[in-house]
Design a protein around this motif. Structure first.
Motif, short mmCIF file in Angstrom:
data_model
loop_
_atom_site.label_atom_id
_atom_site.label_comp_id
_atom_site.label_asym_id
_atom_site.label_seq_id
_atom_site.Cartn_x
_atom_site.Cartn_y
_atom_site.Cartn_z
N PHE A 1 -3.14 4.25 6.05
CA PHE A 1 -4.70 3.82 4.83
C PHE A 1 -5.10 4.97 4.77
O PHE A 1 -5.99 5.23 3.58
CB PHE A 1 -5.43 2.70 5.84
CG PHE A 1 -6.89 2.18 5.36
CD1 PHE A 1 -6.48 1.47 4.26
CD2 PHE A 1 -8.04 2.31 5.82
CE1 PHE A 1 -7.88 1.44 4.06
CE2 PHE A 1 -8.85 1.83 5.09
CZ PHE A 1 -8.74 1.78 4.31
N GLU B 1 -3.12 1.27 -6.11
CA GLU B 1 -2.70 0.84 -5.08
C GLU B 1 -3.46 0.62 -4.24
O GLU B 1 -3.59 -0.67 -3.17
CB GLU B 1 -1.42 1.27 -4.89
CG GLU B 1 -0.78 1.64 -3.44
CD GLU B 1 -0.08 2.83 -3.51
OE1 GLU B 1 1.36 2.67 -2.44
OE2 GLU B 1 -0.09 3.24 -3.84
N ASP C 1 -8.45 -6.17 8.14
CA ASP C 1 -6.88 -7.04 7.72
C ASP C 1 -6.48 -6.11 6.55
O ASP C 1 -5.62 -6.47 7.18
CB ASP C 1 -7.89 -7.48 6.70
CG ASP C 1 -8.83 -9.08 6.97
OD1 ASP C 1 -8.73 -9.26 8.60
OD2 ASP C 1 -9.31 -9.69 6.74
N THR C 2 -7.44 -5.15 6.46
CA THR C 2 -6.27 -4.19 5.82
C THR C 2 -5.73 -3.08 6.54
O THR C 2 -4.15 -2.68 6.47
CB THR C 2 -6.76 -2.59 4.77
OG1 THR C 2 -8.17 -3.91 4.21
CG2 THR C 2 -6.29 -1.96 4.00
N SER D 1 -5.67 -2.76 -4.48
CA SER D 1 -4.87 -4.22 -3.99
C SER D 1 -4.55 -4.58 -2.84
O SER D 1 -4.37 -5.58 -2.16
CB SER D 1 -2.92 -3.58 -5.09
OG SER D 1 -2.36 -3.11 -4.15
N TYR D 2 -4.80 -3.28 -1.97
CA TYR D 2 -4.86 -3.83 -0.51
C TYR D 2 -6.36 -3.60 -0.12
O TYR D 2 -6.75 -4.72 0.71
CB TYR D 2 -4.47 -3.07 0.75
CG TYR D 2 -2.80 -2.47 0.56
CD1 TYR D 2 -2.13 -3.30 1.36
CD2 TYR D 2 -2.29 -1.31 -0.41
CE1 TYR D 2 -0.47 -3.29 0.96
CE2 TYR D 2 -0.65 -1.65 -0.67
CZ TYR D 2 -0.25 -2.78 0.32
OH TYR D 2 1.63 -3.02 -0.52
N TRP D 3 -6.93 -2.88 -0.28
CA TRP D 3 -8.59 -3.20 0.01
C TRP D 3 -9.44 -2.89 -1.34
O TRP D 3 -9.99 -2.00 -1.71
CB TRP D 3 -9.32 -1.52 0.91
CG TRP D 3 -10.05 -1.38 1.46
CD1 TRP D 3 -10.62 -2.54 2.78
CD2 TRP D 3 -10.94 -0.11 1.64
NE1 TRP D 3 -11.62 -1.66 3.19
CE2 TRP D 3 -11.57 -0.84 2.32
CE3 TRP D 3 -11.20 0.59 0.90
CZ2 TRP D 3 -13.38 0.57 2.68
CZ3 TRP D 3 -11.98 1.80 0.80
CH2 TRP D 3 -12.92 1.46 1.79
N ASN D 4 -9.91 -4.30 -1.13
CA ASN D 4 -10.38 -4.31 -2.11
C ASN D 4 -12.10 -4.83 -2.57
O ASN D 4 -12.97 -5.46 -2.37
CB ASN D 4 -10.02 -5.45 -3.00
CG ASN D 4 -10.95 -6.48 -3.95
OD1 ASN D 4 -11.52 -5.29 -5.76
ND2 ASN D 4 -10.44 -7.47 -4.76
N VAL E 1 -1.66 -4.66 7.86
CA VAL E 1 -0.90 -4.80 7.27
C VAL E 1 -0.68 -2.89 6.88
O VAL E 1 0.43 -2.87 7.18
CB VAL E 1 -1.47 -4.88 5.92
CG1 VAL E 1 -0.79 -4.62 5.02
CG2 VAL E 1 -1.92 -6.83 6.24
N LEU E 2 -1.47 -2.57 6.66
CA LEU E 2 -1.86 -0.78 5.96
C LEU E 2 -1.07 -0.05 8.19
O LEU E 2 0.28 1.39 7.81
CB LEU E 2 -1.65 -0.21 5.73
CG LEU E 2 -1.81 -0.86 4.00
CD1 LEU E 2 -2.62 0.28 3.14
CD2 LEU E 2 -0.39 -1.11 3.66
#
Length: 361
Positions: free
Chosen positions: A343, A134, A333-334, A137-140, A337-338
């Motif tokens: 996060f 998970e 960027d993450t 998927s947000y923080w690659n 979104v979160l």
């Protein structure tokens, strides 16, 4: 003697009225009886010596003026000796009598440490696998993320070493775990183990970043295969035929999953296999290192804590060298979104579940 005997009988009756067990009562009775009758024999011998000293010397002739021994003297001596032998025989038959009739120990409870550890490892590994995917998927950023996981584990281990405030005022503060004491030579011995741990963790975090969780876990099940092979080559240790036969379903399952995976990723496959090699090498190296004594208060939990901190130091420069240029913008960027609370909570939960499942293992 009659007074002591009546007092003993009174104590026996009171013990019976209080509901004490027969064994407890008889053991106390035997103890008191032994003491009293020993005193009775000592009294009889003292009385005999006193009467003997009062008799005049007769030069081996019969003394007609000597007074006969009192009748109660022989009666007391015979009674005391006979009863003392009976009490000793009872005590030999019941070896616990002099201890007050100690009850037999209750059967020990079964040790649940291993089943609970297996259950904790299984549940924590499932939570970690899902949270790991998970977050990725947000923080690659798998390299930096692997270092963050070790950082959370190191902070958790350090918190367990900190002394807690005393519950009772004036008492000495104690920590949940004893602080390990290692010399410089101990760190040098543990360095290869920490390197394999850092590389294995890095590769096992990269694998799900490019593949599915199921495919990655199937690849990781092949770790026992590498462990058996390395044990035979480097340690000369072989296992029974039944152990090697259990590896056949694992090999067949990995091949089947690789051939039928719709979202097949060569990077995920290679990273998963290399992580198996690193973790198997860590197990072999750790077994060699643990043959010699290391430090003080170095329990298995403390050993993994020390290895986690050493692996963190090794992994941080590698992660920053590979992903340091993009980490700032990617994190911004993450967070957009979160949000920071979500996060950070995801990072902490994932790192804590990783540390706990490895410690249970």
């Amino acid at each position: 003697i009659k007074f002591f005997w009546s007092h003993l009988t009174f104590r026996m009756e009171n013990s019976t009225r209080r509901g004490l067990s027969r064994r407890h009562t008889m053991s106390n009775t035997n103890l008191r009886k032994t003491v009293l009758l020993t005193l009775a024999i000592a009294y009889a011998k003292t009385y005999q010596q006193k009467q003997h000293q009062q008799q005049p010397t007769t030069n081996h002739h019969t003394n007609t003026n000597a007074q006969p021994q009192p009748r109660h003297h022989h009666t007391v001596t015979r009674l005391a000796t006979t009863t003392l032998h009976k009490a000793s025989a009872n005590q030999r038959r019941a070896p616990l009598a002099l201890r007050g009739g100690v009850a037999p120990a209750t059967p020990a409870r079964p040790d649940l440490t291993t089943p609970l550890a297996v259950a904790g490892w299984y549940l924590a590994s499932i939570v970690y696998s899902l949270l790991n995917k998970e977050v990725l998927s947000y923080w690659n950023f798998p390299c930096v993320f692997s270092a963050v996981q070790l950082l959370v584990g190191a902070l958790w281990a350090g918190a367990l070493w900190l002394p807690l405030p005393p519950v009772v005022p004036g008492s000495k503060p104690r920590a949940l775990r004893s602080l390990p004491r290692l010399a410089r030579a101990d760190f040098q011995l543990l360095l290869p183990v920490a390197i394999f741990l850092a590389m294995g963790h890095l590769l096992s975090t990269v694998a799900p970043a490019y593949g599915t969780v199921a495919f990655t876990n199937i690849i990781k099940t092949a770790e026992p295969l590498f462990t058996c092979v390395f044990s035979a080559f480097f340690l000369g240790q072989t296992f029974s035929l039944s152990v090697y036969l259990t590896l056949i379903p694992i090999i067949f399952g990995v091949c089947l999953a690789t051939a039928s995976e719709l979202t097949f990723s060569s990077i995920s496959l290679i990273a998963g296999l290399l992580s198996n090699v690193m973790f198997a090498s860590r197990a072999i190296t750790a077994k060699r290192v643990m043959q010699a004594p290391l430090g003080r208060t170095l329990s298995p939990q403390n050993l993994y804590s020390v290895l986690t901190m050493m692996a963190l130091v090794i992994l941080v420069p590698i992660a920053l060298a590979l992903e340091g240029r993009r980490i700032v913008q990617g994190t911004a960027d993450t967070v957009a979104v979160l949000g920071w609370p979500t996060f950070l909570r995801m990072l902490v939960n994932c790192g804590l579940s990783h540390y706990l499942y490895n410690e249970c293992a």
